[in-house]
Design a protein around this motif. Structure first.
Motif, PDB file in Angstrom:
ATOM      1  N   GLU A  58       0.438  -1.035   0.292  1.00  0.00           N
ATOM      2  CA  GLU A  58      -0.079  -0.214   0.314  1.00  0.00           C
ATOM      3  C   GLU A  58       0.918   1.434  -0.329  1.00  0.00           C
ATOM      4  OE1 GLU A  58      -3.822  -0.049   1.538  1.00  0.00           O
ATOM      5  OE2 GLU A  58      -3.125  -1.474   3.322  1.00  0.00           O
ATOM      6  N   ARG A  59       1.691   1.282   0.716  1.00  0.00           N
ATOM      7  CA  ARG A  59       2.840   1.833   0.644  1.00  0.00           C
ATOM      8  C   ARG A  59       3.774   2.653  -0.481  1.00  0.00           C
ATOM      9  NH1 ARG A  59       7.638   1.981   2.914  1.00  0.00           N
ATOM     10  NH2 ARG A  59       7.849   0.441   3.955  1.00  0.00           N
ATOM     11  N   ILE A  60       4.180   1.846  -1.096  1.00  0.00           N
ATOM     12  CA  ILE A  60       5.365   1.664  -2.243  1.00  0.00           C
ATOM     13  C   ILE A  60       4.731   1.499  -3.747  1.00  0.00           C
ATOM     14  CG2 ILE A  60       6.779   1.562  -1.287  1.00  0.00           C
ATOM     15  CD1 ILE A  60       8.072  -0.610  -1.671  1.00  0.00           C
ATOM     16  N   CYS A  61       3.648   1.404  -3.696  1.00  0.00           N
ATOM     17  CA  CYS A  61       2.601   0.380  -5.078  1.00  0.00           C
ATOM     18  C   CYS A  61       2.216   1.167  -6.223  1.00  0.00           C
ATOM     19  CB  CYS A  61       2.591  -0.967  -5.022  1.00  0.00           C
ATOM     20  SG  CYS A  61       3.813  -2.121  -4.172  1.00  0.00           S
ATOM     21  N   ASP A  62       2.263   1.508  -7.187  1.00  0.00           N
ATOM     22  CA  ASP A  62       0.798   2.390  -7.888  1.00  0.00           C
ATOM     23  C   ASP A  62      -0.293   1.013  -8.677  1.00  0.00           C
ATOM     24  OD1 ASP A  62       1.933   4.586  -7.504  1.00  0.00           O
ATOM     25  OD2 ASP A  62       3.037   3.839  -9.165  1.00  0.00           O
ATOM     26  N   TYR A  63       0.032  -0.304  -8.818  1.00  0.00           N
ATOM     27  CA  TYR A  63      -0.569  -0.888  -9.454  1.00  0.00           C
ATOM     28  C   TYR A  63      -0.378  -2.486  -8.399  1.00  0.00           C
ATOM     29  CZ  TYR A  63      -3.523  -3.314 -13.117  1.00  0.00           C
ATOM     30  OH  TYR A  63      -4.293  -4.512 -13.604  1.00  0.00           O
ATOM     31  N   VAL A  64      -1.637  -3.601  -8.427  1.00  0.00           N
ATOM     32  CA  VAL A  64      -1.619  -4.400  -7.795  1.00  0.00           C
ATOM     33  C   VAL A  64      -2.238  -5.816  -7.959  1.00  0.00           C
ATOM     34  CG1 VAL A  64      -3.366  -4.044  -5.776  1.00  0.00           C
ATOM     35  CG2 VAL A  64      -1.053  -5.444  -5.354  1.00  0.00           C
ATOM     36  N   ALA A  65      -1.498  -6.662  -7.897  1.00  0.00           N
ATOM     37  CA  ALA A  65      -2.308  -7.519  -7.992  1.00  0.00           C
ATOM     38  C   ALA A  65      -2.254  -8.791  -7.157  1.00  0.00           C
ATOM     39  CB  ALA A  65      -2.374  -8.224  -9.772  1.00  0.00           C
ATOM     40  N   VAL A  66      -3.443  -9.034  -6.657  1.00  0.00           N
ATOM     41  CA  VAL A  66      -3.814 -10.116  -5.594  1.00  0.00           C
ATOM     42  C   VAL A  66      -3.671 -11.263  -6.295  1.00  0.00           C
ATOM     43  CG1 VAL A  66      -4.972 -11.775  -3.773  1.00  0.00           C
ATOM     44  CG2 VAL A  66      -4.542  -8.859  -3.998  1.00  0.00           C
ATOM     45  N   ILE A  67      -2.481 -12.135  -6.626  1.00  0.00           N
ATOM     46  CA  ILE A  67      -2.522 -13.601  -7.120  1.00  0.00           C
ATOM     47  C   ILE A  67      -2.504 -14.662  -6.242  1.00  0.00           C
ATOM     48  CG2 ILE A  67      -1.113 -14.634  -8.536  1.00  0.00           C
ATOM     49  CD1 ILE A  67       0.013 -12.066  -9.535  1.00  0.00           C
ATOM     50  N   VAL A  68      -3.368 -16.071  -6.035  1.00  0.00           N
ATOM     51  CA  VAL A  68      -3.749 -16.796  -5.084  1.00  0.00           C
ATOM     52  C   VAL A  68      -3.399 -18.085  -5.702  1.00  0.00           C
ATOM     53  CG1 VAL A  68      -5.118 -17.498  -3.100  1.00  0.00           C
ATOM     54  CG2 VAL A  68      -4.901 -15.529  -3.090  1.00  0.00           C
ATOM     55  N   ASP A  69      -3.397 -18.874  -5.811  1.00  0.00           N
ATOM     56  CA  ASP A  69      -2.610 -20.374  -6.405  1.00  0.00           C
ATOM     57  C   ASP A  69      -2.068 -20.427  -7.903  1.00  0.00           C
ATOM     58  OD1 ASP A  69      -2.828 -22.380  -3.553  1.00  0.00           O
ATOM     59  OD2 ASP A  69      -4.696 -22.108  -3.796  1.00  0.00           O
ATOM     60  N   GLY A  70      -1.814 -19.326  -8.400  1.00  0.00           N
ATOM     61  CA  GLY A  70      -1.520 -18.854  -9.805  1.00  0.00           C
ATOM     62  C   GLY A  70      -2.185 -18.146 -10.289  1.00  0.00           C
ATOM     63  N   GLU A  71      -3.799 -17.548  -9.309  1.00  0.00           N
ATOM     64  CA  GLU A  71      -4.470 -17.288 -10.380  1.00  0.00           C
ATOM     65  C   GLU A  71      -4.904 -15.879  -9.947  1.00  0.00           C
ATOM     66  OE1 GLU A  71      -9.057 -17.368 -10.456  1.00  0.00           O
ATOM     67  OE2 GLU A  71      -8.701 -19.267  -9.944  1.00  0.00           O
ATOM     68  N   VAL A  72      -5.096 -14.378 -10.601  1.00  0.00           N
ATOM     69  CA  VAL A  72      -4.885 -12.930 -10.576  1.00  0.00           C
ATOM     70  C   VAL A  72      -6.856 -13.437  -9.907  1.00  0.00           C
ATOM     71  CG1 VAL A  72      -4.893 -10.863 -10.843  1.00  0.00           C
ATOM     72  CG2 VAL A  72      -2.960 -12.645 -12.473  1.00  0.00           C
ATOM     73  N   LEU A  73      -6.439 -13.177  -9.173  1.00  0.00           N
ATOM     74  CA  LEU A  73      -8.275 -12.601  -8.277  1.00  0.00           C
ATOM     75  C   LEU A  73      -8.647 -11.696  -8.716  1.00  0.00           C
ATOM     76  CD1 LEU A  73      -7.938 -15.092  -5.227  1.00  0.00           C
ATOM     77  CD2 LEU A  73      -8.677 -15.459  -7.452  1.00  0.00           C
ATOM     78  N   ALA A  74      -7.375 -10.349  -8.567  1.00  0.00           N
ATOM     79  CA  ALA A  74      -7.995  -8.973  -8.412  1.00  0.00           C
ATOM     80  C   ALA A  74      -6.840  -8.061  -8.689  1.00  0.00           C
ATOM     81  CB  ALA A  74      -9.008  -7.947  -7.405  1.00  0.00           C
ATOM     82  N   ASP A  75      -7.115  -6.649  -9.441  1.00  0.00           N
ATOM     83  CA  ASP A  75      -5.780  -6.337  -9.982  1.00  0.00           C
ATOM     84  C   ASP A  75      -6.328  -5.072  -9.966  1.00  0.00           C
ATOM     85  OD1 ASP A  75      -5.556  -6.418 -14.131  1.00  0.00           O
ATOM     86  OD2 ASP A  75      -7.136  -7.499 -12.342  1.00  0.00           O
ATOM     87  N   GLY A  76      -5.370  -4.010 -10.364  1.00  0.00           N
ATOM     88  CA  GLY A  76      -6.004  -2.406 -10.904  1.00  0.00           C
ATOM     89  C   GLY A  76      -4.667  -1.747  -9.435  1.00  0.00           C
ATOM     90  N   THR A  77      -5.716  -0.279  -9.754  1.00  0.00           N
ATOM     91  CA  THR A  77      -4.960   0.391  -8.160  1.00  0.00           C
ATOM     92  C   THR A  77      -5.067   0.184  -7.004  1.00  0.00           C
ATOM     93  OG1 THR A  77      -6.676   2.277  -8.160  1.00  0.00           O
ATOM     94  CG2 THR A  77      -5.503   2.288 -10.207  1.00  0.00           C
ATOM     95  N   ILE A  78      -4.991   0.036  -6.305  1.00  0.00           N
ATOM     96  CA  ILE A  78      -4.432   0.033  -4.857  1.00  0.00           C
ATOM     97  C   ILE A  78      -6.401   0.259  -4.595  1.00  0.00           C
ATOM     98  CG2 ILE A  78      -3.846   0.489  -2.171  1.00  0.00           C
ATOM     99  CD1 ILE A  78      -1.677  -0.855  -3.865  1.00  0.00           C
ATOM    100  N   GLN A  79      -6.803   1.595  -4.909  1.00  0.00           N
ATOM    101  CA  GLN A  79      -7.557   2.116  -4.414  1.00  0.00           C
ATOM    102  C   GLN A  79      -9.007   0.975  -5.138  1.00  0.00           C
ATOM    103  OE1 GLN A  79      -7.088   4.030  -1.624  1.00  0.00           O
ATOM    104  NE2 GLN A  79      -8.252   5.608  -2.329  1.00  0.00           N
ATOM    105  N   GLU A  80      -8.950   0.537  -5.649  1.00  0.00           N
ATOM    106  CA  GLU A  80      -9.902  -0.126  -6.705  1.00  0.00           C
ATOM    107  C   GLU A  80      -9.120  -1.439  -6.187  1.00  0.00           C
ATOM    108  OE1 GLU A  80      -9.510   1.833 -11.328  1.00  0.00           O
ATOM    109  OE2 GLU A  80      -8.242   0.093 -10.529  1.00  0.00           O
ATOM    110  N   VAL A  81      -8.557  -2.419  -6.126  1.00  0.00           N
ATOM    111  CA  VAL A  81      -8.104  -3.019  -5.559  1.00  0.00           C
ATOM    112  C   VAL A  81      -9.267  -3.795  -3.482  1.00  0.00           C
ATOM    113  CG1 VAL A  81      -6.808  -5.769  -4.804  1.00  0.00           C
ATOM    114  CG2 VAL A  81      -6.900  -4.490  -7.010  1.00  0.00           C
TER     115      VAL A  81
END
Length: 112
Positions: A58-81
């Motif tokens: 949250e402190r240093i990234c602009d864009y984030v993807a949550v990956i669980v078991d190799g699957e992208v479950l959410a991605d976007g800006t910090i606020q979006e995710v």
């Protein structure tokens, strides 16, 4: 960690792939590395960072993807995710909640 980062950056790559770059790094060095990475990005570089520290993400990234078991479950800006909560809350929710953690059940018996 600091030497590995220096070795990765010495050739001025366009992309840095870092796995837990702040693990076992003291707070002063962590702040310095953060400044270096922000400057690197400001100069046109890209950092792909893997971390279990949601506060760091949250402190240093602009864009984030949550990956669980190799699957992208959410991605976007910090606020979006984050979707209105903290990134940690959202990660836990996307990963299936606290009920999916196996092997820690015995800890509950000590908190009763």
């Amino acid at each position: 960690k600091k030497i590995a980062l220096a070795a990765a950056m010495i050739h001025s790559p366009r992309l840095l792939v870092l796995d837990e770059p702040f693990e076992s790094v003291d707070p002063v060095s962590s702040a310095t590395v953060t400044d270096i990475l922000k400057n690197y990005v400001a100069q046109g570089g890209t950092v792909l960072l893997s971390s279990h520290s949601m506060e760091l993400v949250e402190r240093i990234c602009d864009y984030v993807a949550v990956i669980v078991d190799g699957e992208v479950l959410a991605d976007g800006t910090i606020q979006e995710v984050r979707a209105g909560g903290t990134l940690e809350q959202r990660f836990v929710e996307l990963a299936g909640g606290r009920e999916t953690v196996e092997g820690l059940e015995w800890l509950h018996s000590f908190s009763d």
